[in-house]
Write a protein that holds these residues in place. Structure first.
Motif, PDB file in Angstrom:
ATOM      1  N   ARG A   1       0.805  -1.147   0.133  1.00 33.59           N
ATOM      2  CA  ARG A   1       0.057  -0.061  -0.007  1.00 33.59           C
ATOM      3  C   ARG A   1       0.901   1.100   0.003  1.00 33.59           C
ATOM      4  O   ARG A   1       0.474   2.265  -0.372  1.00 33.59           O
ATOM      5  N   VAL A   2       2.029   1.192   0.834  1.00 34.21           N
ATOM      6  CA  VAL A   2       2.943   2.414   0.983  1.00 34.21           C
ATOM      7  C   VAL A   2       4.126   2.610   0.317  1.00 34.21           C
ATOM      8  O   VAL A   2       4.515   3.455  -0.419  1.00 34.21           O
ATOM      9  N   GLY A   3       4.595   1.106   0.010  1.00 33.04           N
ATOM     10  CA  GLY A   3       6.085   0.946  -0.521  1.00 33.04           C
ATOM     11  C   GLY A   3       6.836   0.110   0.108  1.00 33.04           C
ATOM     12  O   GLY A   3       6.761   0.225   1.512  1.00 33.04           O
ATOM     13  N   PRO A   4       8.246  -0.197  -0.318  1.00 27.01           N
ATOM     14  CA  PRO A   4       9.144  -0.825   0.443  1.00 27.01           C
ATOM     15  C   PRO A   4       9.671  -0.208   1.765  1.00 27.01           C
ATOM     16  O   PRO A   4       9.881   1.143   1.621  1.00 27.01           O
ATOM     17  N   LEU A   5       9.726  -0.794   2.897  1.00 25.14           N
ATOM     18  CA  LEU A   5      10.247  -0.280   3.981  1.00 25.14           C
ATOM     19  C   LEU A   5      12.018  -0.138   4.005  1.00 25.14           C
ATOM     20  O   LEU A   5      12.331  -0.842   3.957  1.00 25.14           O
ATOM     21  N   ASP A   6      12.410   1.393   4.116  1.00 26.98           N
ATOM     22  CA  ASP A   6      13.617   1.301   4.478  1.00 26.98           C
ATOM     23  C   ASP A   6      13.895   1.593   5.885  1.00 26.98           C
ATOM     24  O   ASP A   6      15.269   1.279   6.164  1.00 26.98           O
ATOM     25  N   ILE A   7      13.108   1.820   6.608  1.00 25.11           N
ATOM     26  CA  ILE A   7      13.388   1.928   8.110  1.00 25.11           C
ATOM     27  C   ILE A   7      12.095   1.432   9.114  1.00 25.11           C
ATOM     28  O   ILE A   7      11.116   1.353   8.805  1.00 25.11           O
ATOM     29  N   LEU A   8      12.879   0.656  10.025  1.00 26.89           N
ATOM     30  CA  LEU A   8      11.897   0.074  11.075  1.00 26.89           C
ATOM     31  C   LEU A   8      12.173   0.347  12.117  1.00 26.89           C
ATOM     32  O   LEU A   8      13.382   0.460  12.630  1.00 26.89           O
ATOM     33  N   VAL A   9      11.293   1.057  12.989  1.00 28.81           N
ATOM     34  CA  VAL A   9      11.610   1.409  14.539  1.00 28.81           C
ATOM     35  C   VAL A   9      10.655   0.552  15.217  1.00 28.81           C
ATOM     36  O   VAL A   9       9.359   0.542  15.353  1.00 28.81           O
ATOM     37  N   ASN A  10      11.405  -0.593  16.032  1.00 25.74           N
ATOM     38  CA  ASN A  10      10.753  -1.187  16.986  1.00 25.74           C
ATOM     39  C   ASN A  10      10.481  -0.623  18.376  1.00 25.74           C
ATOM     40  O   ASN A  10      11.288  -0.539  19.298  1.00 25.74           O
ATOM     41  N   ASN A  11       9.375  -0.019  18.493  1.00 27.41           N
ATOM     42  CA  ASN A  11       9.189   0.962  19.717  1.00 27.41           C
ATOM     43  C   ASN A  11       8.072   0.474  20.627  1.00 27.41           C
ATOM     44  O   ASN A  11       8.076   0.720  21.833  1.00 27.41           O
ATOM     45  N   ALA A  12       7.234  -0.549  20.250  1.00 24.39           N
ATOM     46  CA  ALA A  12       6.108  -1.178  21.035  1.00 24.39           C
ATOM     47  C   ALA A  12       6.836  -1.615  22.294  1.00 24.39           C
ATOM     48  O   ALA A  12       7.714  -2.234  22.325  1.00 24.39           O
ATOM     49  N   GLY A  13       6.078  -1.262  23.443  1.00 24.33           N
ATOM     50  CA  GLY A  13       6.405  -1.576  24.711  1.00 24.33           C
ATOM     51  C   GLY A  13       5.392  -1.137  25.820  1.00 24.33           C
ATOM     52  O   GLY A  13       4.615  -0.563  25.585  1.00 24.33           O
ATOM     53  N   MET A  14       5.672  -1.956  26.921  1.00 22.96           N
ATOM     54  CA  MET A  14       4.789  -1.872  27.951  1.00 22.96           C
ATOM     55  C   MET A  14       5.782  -1.930  29.200  1.00 22.96           C
ATOM     56  O   MET A  14       6.788  -2.483  29.303  1.00 22.96           O
ATOM     57  N   GLN A  15       5.110  -1.440  30.531  1.00 22.64           N
ATOM     58  CA  GLN A  15       5.685  -1.716  31.742  1.00 22.64           C
ATOM     59  C   GLN A  15       4.727  -2.036  32.904  1.00 22.64           C
ATOM     60  O   GLN A  15       3.599  -1.702  32.643  1.00 22.64           O
ATOM     61  N   LEU A  16       5.147  -3.044  33.505  1.00 21.32           N
ATOM     62  CA  LEU A  16       4.325  -3.616  34.406  1.00 21.32           C
ATOM     63  C   LEU A  16       5.045  -3.334  35.825  1.00 21.32           C
ATOM     64  O   LEU A  16       6.343  -4.199  35.867  1.00 21.32           O
ATOM     65  N   ARG A  17       4.745  -2.529  36.816  1.00 20.28           N
ATOM     66  CA  ARG A  17       5.512  -2.714  38.095  1.00 20.28           C
ATOM     67  C   ARG A  17       4.798  -3.594  39.365  1.00 20.28           C
ATOM     68  O   ARG A  17       3.631  -3.354  39.432  1.00 20.28           O
ATOM     69  N   ALA A  18       5.754  -4.394  39.655  1.00 23.56           N
ATOM     70  CA  ALA A  18       5.258  -5.294  40.855  1.00 23.56           C
ATOM     71  C   ALA A  18       6.582  -5.874  41.696  1.00 23.56           C
ATOM     72  O   ALA A  18       7.389  -6.210  40.621  1.00 23.56           O
ATOM     73  N   PRO A  19       6.507  -6.144  42.940  1.00 25.31           N
ATOM     74  CA  PRO A  19       7.685  -6.959  43.362  1.00 25.31           C
ATOM     75  C   PRO A  19       7.770  -8.400  42.659  1.00 25.31           C
ATOM     76  O   PRO A  19       6.817  -8.870  42.380  1.00 25.31           O
ATOM     77  N   LEU A  20       8.911  -8.590  42.549  1.00 22.85           N
ATOM     78  CA  LEU A  20       9.279 -10.008  41.501  1.00 22.85           C
ATOM     79  C   LEU A  20       8.637 -11.055  42.316  1.00 22.85           C
ATOM     80  O   LEU A  20       7.921 -11.999  41.648  1.00 22.85           O
TER      81      LEU A  20
ATOM     82  N   TRP B   1       4.031 -11.871  33.503  1.00 23.09           N
ATOM     83  CA  TRP B   1       5.606 -12.146  32.893  1.00 23.09           C
ATOM     84  C   TRP B   1       5.546 -12.288  31.277  1.00 23.09           C
ATOM     85  O   TRP B   1       6.242 -11.831  30.279  1.00 23.09           O
ATOM     86  N   HIS B   2       4.575 -13.120  30.724  1.00 24.18           N
ATOM     87  CA  HIS B   2       4.484 -13.315  29.327  1.00 24.18           C
ATOM     88  C   HIS B   2       3.891 -12.301  28.750  1.00 24.18           C
ATOM     89  O   HIS B   2       4.331 -12.235  27.652  1.00 24.18           O
ATOM     90  N   ARG B   3       2.866 -11.484  29.257  1.00 24.96           N
ATOM     91  CA  ARG B   3       2.480 -10.356  28.832  1.00 24.96           C
ATOM     92  C   ARG B   3       3.943  -9.338  28.309  1.00 24.96           C
ATOM     93  O   ARG B   3       3.791  -9.019  27.215  1.00 24.96           O
ATOM     94  N   ILE B   4       4.433  -9.081  29.024  1.00 23.91           N
ATOM     95  CA  ILE B   4       5.380  -8.217  29.240  1.00 23.91           C
ATOM     96  C   ILE B   4       6.670  -8.581  28.019  1.00 23.91           C
ATOM     97  O   ILE B   4       7.218  -7.855  27.172  1.00 23.91           O
ATOM     98  N   LEU B   5       6.832  -9.992  28.113  1.00 25.52           N
ATOM     99  CA  LEU B   5       7.815 -10.528  27.244  1.00 25.52           C
ATOM    100  C   LEU B   5       7.395 -10.559  25.914  1.00 25.52           C
ATOM    101  O   LEU B   5       8.080  -9.984  24.915  1.00 25.52           O
ATOM    102  N   ASP B   6       6.287 -10.859  25.747  1.00 22.24           N
ATOM    103  CA  ASP B   6       5.587 -10.765  24.288  1.00 22.24           C
ATOM    104  C   ASP B   6       5.563  -9.458  23.764  1.00 22.24           C
ATOM    105  O   ASP B   6       5.886  -9.027  22.490  1.00 22.24           O
ATOM    106  N   THR B   7       5.154  -8.321  24.727  1.00 21.96           N
ATOM    107  CA  THR B   7       5.062  -6.977  24.102  1.00 21.96           C
ATOM    108  C   THR B   7       6.399  -6.225  23.701  1.00 21.96           C
ATOM    109  O   THR B   7       6.768  -5.660  22.879  1.00 21.96           O
ATOM    110  N   ASN B   8       7.272  -6.546  24.791  1.00 23.90           N
ATOM    111  CA  ASN B   8       8.561  -5.891  24.777  1.00 23.90           C
ATOM    112  C   ASN B   8       9.632  -6.577  23.773  1.00 23.90           C
ATOM    113  O   ASN B   8      10.552  -5.692  23.298  1.00 23.90           O
ATOM    114  N   LEU B   9       9.680  -7.893  24.009  1.00 25.29           N
ATOM    115  CA  LEU B   9      10.801  -8.592  23.269  1.00 25.29           C
ATOM    116  C   LEU B   9      10.346  -9.365  21.788  1.00 25.29           C
ATOM    117  O   LEU B   9      10.907  -8.932  20.724  1.00 25.29           O
ATOM    118  N   THR B  10       9.139 -10.324  21.955  1.00 29.21           N
ATOM    119  CA  THR B  10       8.826 -11.003  20.979  1.00 29.21           C
ATOM    120  C   THR B  10       8.221 -10.141  19.922  1.00 29.21           C
ATOM    121  O   THR B  10       8.764 -10.567  18.598  1.00 29.21           O
TER     122      THR B  10
END
Length: 253
Positions: A82-101, A109-118
């Motif tokens: 639709r737009v054209g070949p990508l020259d630049i990708l910025v992987n920015n999607a991310g989230m934060q979940l704060r809690a004592p370990l 754990w799986h949600r933050i791993l999926d969102t920030n890394l996968t």
């Protein structure tokens, strides 16, 4: 006149998680530098609103979930068609979940791993399939000061961002030979919608200012210069590096 090494005008860029905050600021920076920019998020209404606020007439949107492999494959294919070949990708999607370990749940754990890394693996892989065939491309992963150091209550977040740093190096190793440069930006404490509660916490804010040689919180626009460098020909011989934009915090005790 700016140096031609830093010219990204006419390039096509996709920024994930760009309906607000750091992602939107990075998308704005690319648009102001003359790029065709594709904003990505899951919420079509918020995405449309974000796109309408960006300058120029080369702003597009792509609604897909970056943690869903089939959706990512379809989304990247659609953007290129639709737009054209990508020259630049910025992987920015991310989230934060704060809690004592000790209290952190497996589901979170799986949600933050999926969102920030996968997500960076999935979107990076799909974009790189095409970039490596074409023999050029720039991938910038948004890492974090927490790719290096950590505070109590954010161990899972730091784990994802530390892994993203190493994924950046791994992508460089695999895709560098095909003309694709993969690097990262490591923001420090940046004032955004997501960090507003921390900014509002007087004690925490005072700690950030004391702890940072620059003496202040970062602003989203502080990250744009690093992105434009990593997205431009100026960084053609750079790979697997993380540029920390943290007011000097990671350099001092």
């Amino acid at each position: 006149m700016s140096h031609p090494l830093f010219d990204v005008s006419g390039r096509t860029a996709l920024v994930t998680g760009s309906s607000r905050g750091i992602g939107l600021a990075l998308a704005r920076g690319l648009a102001e530098a003359g790029c065709t920019v594709v904003l990505n998020a899951r919420d079509p209404d918020r995405l449309a609103e974000a796109a309408s606020a960006l300058p120029g007439d080369r702003i597009h949107t792509a609604v897909f979930d970056v943690t869903d492999a089939p959706a990512v494959a379809a989304g990247i294919a659609d953007v290129e068609e639709r737009v054209g070949p990508l020259d630049i990708l910025v992987n920015n999607a991310g989230m934060q979940l704060r809690a004592p370990l000790l209290e952190f749940t497996e589901a979170d754990w799986h949600r933050i791993l999926d969102t920030n890394l996968t997500s960076a693996f999935l979107v990076g892989r799909e974009a790189a399939r095409r970039m490596t065939e074409r023999g050029h491309g720039k991938i910038v992963n948004v890492c974090s000061l927490q790719s290096e150091v950590v505070r109590p209550g954010i161990a899972p977040y730091a784990a994802t961002k530390g892994a993203l740093k190493m994924l950046t190096k791994g992508m460089c190793a695999d895709w560098g030979p095909y003309g694709v440069q993969v690097n990262g930006i490591g923001p420090g404490y940046i004032e955004t919608e997501l960090t507003r509660p921390l900014v509002a916490d007087e004690e925490f804010s005072a700690w950030v200012r004391r702890r940072t040689p620059a003496g202040r919180w970062g602003r989203t626009e502080d990250l744009v210069g690093a992105l434009l460098f990593l997205a431009s020909p100026a960084s053609d011989f750079m790979g697997g590096q993380i540029l920390y934009v943290d007011g000097g915090m990671s350099s001092v005790l």
